[in-house]
Design a protein around this motif. Structure first.
Motif, PDB file in Angstrom:
ATOM      1  N   GLY A  80       0.846  -1.057   0.065  1.00 46.58           N
ATOM      2  CA  GLY A  80      -0.182  -0.004   0.050  1.00 46.58           C
ATOM      3  C   GLY A  80       0.841   1.179   0.088  1.00 46.58           C
ATOM      4  N   TYR A  81       0.237   2.401  -0.387  1.00 46.42           N
ATOM      5  CA  TYR A  81       1.119   3.601  -0.487  1.00 46.42           C
ATOM      6  C   TYR A  81       0.501   4.499   0.861  1.00 46.42           C
ATOM      7  N   GLY A  82       1.649   5.094   1.428  1.00 45.67           N
ATOM      8  CA  GLY A  82       1.420   5.835   2.656  1.00 45.67           C
ATOM      9  C   GLY A  82       2.113   7.107   2.548  1.00 45.67           C
ATOM     10  N   LEU A  83       1.987   7.903   3.578  1.00 42.63           N
ATOM     11  CA  LEU A  83       2.648   9.228   3.437  1.00 42.63           C
ATOM     12  C   LEU A  83       3.991   9.147   4.251  1.00 42.63           C
ATOM     13  N   THR A  84       5.081   9.631   3.844  1.00 46.07           N
ATOM     14  CA  THR A  84       6.466   9.575   4.510  1.00 46.07           C
ATOM     15  C   THR A  84       6.366  10.536   5.674  1.00 46.07           C
ATOM     16  N   PRO A  85       7.189  10.759   6.565  1.00 42.46           N
ATOM     17  CA  PRO A  85       7.183  11.856   7.495  1.00 42.46           C
ATOM     18  C   PRO A  85       6.878  13.335   6.912  1.00 42.46           C
ATOM     19  N   LEU A  86       7.670  13.548   5.790  1.00 36.01           N
ATOM     20  CA  LEU A  86       7.573  14.670   5.241  1.00 36.01           C
ATOM     21  C   LEU A  86       6.204  15.000   4.690  1.00 36.01           C
ATOM     22  N   GLY A  87       5.457  13.943   4.093  1.00 31.78           N
ATOM     23  CA  GLY A  87       4.241  13.875   3.537  1.00 31.78           C
ATOM     24  C   GLY A  87       3.406  14.191   4.654  1.00 31.78           C
ATOM     25  N   ARG A  88       3.364  13.603   5.818  1.00 34.26           N
ATOM     26  CA  ARG A  88       2.571  13.880   7.204  1.00 34.26           C
ATOM     27  C   ARG A  88       2.641  15.446   7.331  1.00 34.26           C
ATOM     28  N   GLU A  89       4.069  15.892   7.254  1.00 37.10           N
ATOM     29  CA  GLU A  89       4.182  17.162   7.852  1.00 37.10           C
ATOM     30  C   GLU A  89       3.343  18.100   6.780  1.00 37.10           C
ATOM     31  N   LEU A  90       3.306  17.882   5.547  1.00 36.94           N
ATOM     32  CA  LEU A  90       2.840  18.674   4.465  1.00 36.94           C
ATOM     33  C   LEU A  90       1.337  18.591   4.808  1.00 36.94           C
ATOM     34  N   CYS A  91       0.531  17.393   5.006  1.00 39.17           N
ATOM     35  CA  CYS A  91      -0.835  17.482   5.122  1.00 39.17           C
ATOM     36  C   CYS A  91      -1.282  18.133   6.237  1.00 39.17           C
ATOM     37  N   GLU A  92      -0.524  18.094   7.300  1.00 37.16           N
ATOM     38  CA  GLU A  92      -0.540  18.941   8.670  1.00 37.16           C
ATOM     39  C   GLU A  92      -0.782  20.453   8.296  1.00 37.16           C
ATOM     40  N   THR A  93       0.086  21.001   7.263  1.00 41.66           N
ATOM     41  CA  THR A  93       0.148  22.523   6.868  1.00 41.66           C
ATOM     42  C   THR A  93      -1.113  22.541   6.320  1.00 41.66           C
ATOM     43  N   PHE A  94      -2.125  21.591   5.862  1.00 45.60           N
ATOM     44  CA  PHE A  94      -3.345  21.832   5.071  1.00 45.60           C
ATOM     45  C   PHE A  94      -4.784  21.729   6.211  1.00 45.60           C
ATOM     46  N   MET A  95      -4.173  21.463   7.548  1.00 46.90           N
ATOM     47  CA  MET A  95      -5.530  21.286   8.347  1.00 46.90           C
ATOM     48  C   MET A  95      -6.130  22.560   8.815  1.00 46.90           C
ATOM     49  N   PRO A  96      -5.282  23.702   8.805  1.00 44.41           N
ATOM     50  CA  PRO A  96      -5.958  25.107   9.210  1.00 44.41           C
ATOM     51  C   PRO A  96      -7.110  25.349   7.772  1.00 44.41           C
ATOM     52  N   LEU A  97      -6.533  24.972   6.676  1.00 42.03           N
ATOM     53  CA  LEU A  97      -7.377  25.249   5.476  1.00 42.03           C
ATOM     54  C   LEU A  97      -8.634  24.418   5.599  1.00 42.03           C
ATOM     55  N   HIS A  98      -8.511  23.055   6.241  1.00 36.84           N
ATOM     56  CA  HIS A  98      -9.747  22.333   6.070  1.00 36.84           C
ATOM     57  C   HIS A  98     -10.684  22.639   7.229  1.00 36.84           C
ATOM     58  N   ARG A  99      -9.915  23.232   8.031  1.00 40.09           N
ATOM     59  CA  ARG A  99     -11.045  23.737   9.305  1.00 40.09           C
ATOM     60  C   ARG A  99     -11.957  24.825   8.650  1.00 40.09           C
ATOM     61  N   PHE A 100     -11.124  25.779   8.236  1.00 40.23           N
ATOM     62  CA  PHE A 100     -11.407  26.959   7.402  1.00 40.23           C
ATOM     63  C   PHE A 100     -12.676  26.612   6.527  1.00 40.23           C
ATOM     64  N   ALA A 101     -12.496  25.508   5.692  1.00 37.94           N
ATOM     65  CA  ALA A 101     -13.354  24.820   4.694  1.00 37.94           C
ATOM     66  C   ALA A 101     -14.538  24.704   5.477  1.00 37.94           C
ATOM     67  N   GLU A 102     -14.407  23.740   6.437  1.00 40.57           N
ATOM     68  CA  GLU A 102     -15.505  23.197   6.946  1.00 40.57           C
ATOM     69  C   GLU A 102     -16.313  24.232   7.670  1.00 40.57           C
TER      70      GLU A 102
END
Length: 106
Positions: A80-102
């Motif tokens: 399976g494909y998964g995020l690397t630590p760098l990929g997880r860090e990148l996704c974390e940067t999107f969480m404020p945008l996700h909360r705003f969109a919600e």
């Protein structure tokens, strides 16, 4: 991380600025969706395709290759494909945008 040309520029940027290269990669069709779908658990190619609304297998594989080369996604031991630590860090940067969109969609 990014691909550099002989001139020192990175793909997606004539200036060599990393932010331009990152935005180029993330702006490609399905790139953000793939990262988002992998944010919680690794997925097989088939599961990822289903999660991405039946994206073209060719395009999906191209994006996975690019995201792997960029260091954001890895192919796990179970296939399976998964995020690397760098990929997880990148996704974390999107969480404020996700909360705003919600909040915005209400």
């Amino acid at each position: 991380m990014g691909k550099k040309a002989a001139s020192g520029n990175v793909r997606g940027s004539r200036t060599g600025r990393p932010i331009m290269a990152l935005l180029d990669l993330l702006g490609r069709r399905w790139s953000l969706r793939i990262l988002w779908e992998l944010r919680d658990v690794p997925l097989t190619s088939r599961s990822l395709r289903t999660a991405c609304d039946e994206a073209s297998p060719t395009v999906l594989q191209a994006r996975l290759t690019e995201l792997r080369e960029a260091g954001f996604v890895e192919l796990g031991e179970g296939g399976g494909y998964g995020l690397t630590p760098l990929g997880r860090e990148l996704c974390e940067t999107f969480m404020p945008l996700h909360r705003f969109a919600e909040r915005w969609k209400r």
